[in-house]
Design an enzyme around this catalytic site. Structure first.
Site, PDB file in Angstrom:
ATOM      1  N   TYR A 100      -8.432  14.930  -8.539  1.00 57.30           N
ATOM      2  CA  TYR A 100      -7.462  14.332  -9.454  1.00 57.30           C
ATOM      3  C   TYR A 100      -6.533  15.408 -10.028  1.00 57.30           C
ATOM      4  CZ  TYR A 100      -5.630  11.438 -13.250  1.00 57.30           C
ATOM      5  OH  TYR A 100      -4.808  10.736 -14.112  1.00 57.30           O
ATOM      6  N   LYS A 123      -2.500  15.818  -9.075  1.00 62.09           N
ATOM      7  CA  LYS A 123      -1.506  15.686 -10.137  1.00 62.09           C
ATOM      8  C   LYS A 123      -0.683  16.968 -10.297  1.00 62.09           C
ATOM      9  CE  LYS A 123      -2.101  11.449 -11.562  1.00 62.09           C
ATOM     10  NZ  LYS A 123      -1.033  10.443 -11.453  1.00 62.09           N
ATOM     11  N   ASN A 129       0.872  -1.174   0.000  1.00 66.69           N
ATOM     12  CA  ASN A 129       0.000   0.000   0.000  1.00 66.69           C
ATOM     13  C   ASN A 129       0.910   1.225   0.000  1.00 66.69           C
ATOM     14  OD1 ASN A 129      -1.682   2.160   0.565  1.00 66.69           O
ATOM     15  ND2 ASN A 129      -2.855   1.084   2.133  1.00 66.69           N
ATOM     16  N   VAL A 130       0.914   1.974  -1.094  1.00 64.90           N
ATOM     17  CA  VAL A 130       1.874   3.071  -1.240  1.00 64.90           C
ATOM     18  C   VAL A 130       1.612   4.213  -0.268  1.00 64.90           C
ATOM     19  CG1 VAL A 130       2.413   2.555  -3.651  1.00 64.90           C
ATOM     20  CG2 VAL A 130       0.542   4.150  -3.108  1.00 64.90           C
TER      21      VAL A 130
END
Length: 279
Positions: free
Chosen positions: A160, A164, A68-69
């Site tokens: 999102y 980003k 799990n990052v």
């Protein structure tokens, strides 16, 4: 693509989100180049199957890791296992991300935090912990998958686009601070590309046709377009690129004026009025 030209043979390359459609594509193309891979994903079944597939098809060494990052301890263990297996890490490709659609006024804090954790904090943890190893080695390369929507808002996808945009700045920060240690960091920013995440957009041929008209190259991109760029950015052929944001968008970023209508169409208008405005 010529294996010897890229020089990725035996490079140790970590791919996060390896079980996703985009990550899987990168892994296949990197393995075809002879790279040794560390697959990071939440799905044990997906990356175990992918690891077996890559080894059988390309004969490369692959280490699948369920991680799990967003969990610092799990990412740290992944670094330890990578070094124990391969003794170094040459490249990290940060791919893991999620996308949720919602009007901004309806976006829940829970969903906001979820995307922030995966899309930005996950990139930070993976970059920081693998980056420490690269600093020790005095070499290493990061390739982060961002999006053109980091620069131009993707309406109704606020979390999102925002996360980003954070990835873009994180990458620049890494380049600025770690370049002195031989570590590079760049972003690949796709737009209007058919991926497993965006495939549903193109089910209607009229949508694809309409979108293609917005692109200078007059076509929608595909996974090869992204992967070819990732491979180049991961290779030493791009060694003097650091802190860059590489748009893989077919030239949509140069088409803003072309989207503004003129009578009869912009091209025909230019032909009909080419001698109207002399200085």
């Amino acid at each position: 693509m010529d294996d010897s030209w890229l020089g990725l043979q035996d490079k140790v390359i970590v791919v996060t989100g390896a079980g996703g459609g985009m990550g899987t594509k990168f892994c296949h193309d990197l393995a075809q180049q002879g790279a040794r891979l560390v697959l990071i994903d939440l799905s044990a079944e997906q990356i175990t199957d992918l690891a077996n597939e890559l080894t059988n098809q390309y004969g490369v060494q692959v280490l699948p890791l369920v991680v799990n990052v967003t969990d610092e301890q799990q990412v740290d263990q992944a670094v330890t296992k990578t070094i124990a297996t391969f003794e170094r890490v040459d490249v990290v490709v940060n791919t893991a991300a999620i996308l949720h659609f919602s009007p901004l006024e309806d976006l829940s804090l829970e969903e906001w935090n979820k995307e922030l954790n995966v899309n930005l904090t996950g990139y930070f943890l993976v970059s920081q912990l693998f980056g420490r190893q690269m600093i020790k080695q005095h070499h290493g390369t990061f390739v982060h998958i961002s999006t053109v929507a980091a620069q131009f808002p993707e309406t109704y996808s606020a979390a999102y686009s925002t996360t980003k945009a954070g990835v873009d700045m994180l990458s620049k920060q890494m380049a600025a601070e770690w370049g002195q240690f031989g570590v590079r960091s760049n972003c690949v920013r796709p737009c209007l590309v058919k991926t497993p995440m965006s495939a549903g957009f193109y089910a209607d041929p009229k949508v694809e046709q309409g979108r293609s008209r917005l692109v200078a190259s007059r076509r929608i991109g595909n996974l090869d377009d992204i992967s070819n760029t990732v491979l180049f950015m991961a290779s030493d052929r791009s060694d003097y690129l650091n802190g860059e944001l590489i748009n893989v968008d077919g030239g949509i970023n140069v088409m803003m004026q072309d989207m503004i209508p003129k009578p009869g169409g912009r091209r025909q208008y230019a032909i009909d009025h080419r001698y109207d405005h002399k200085g």
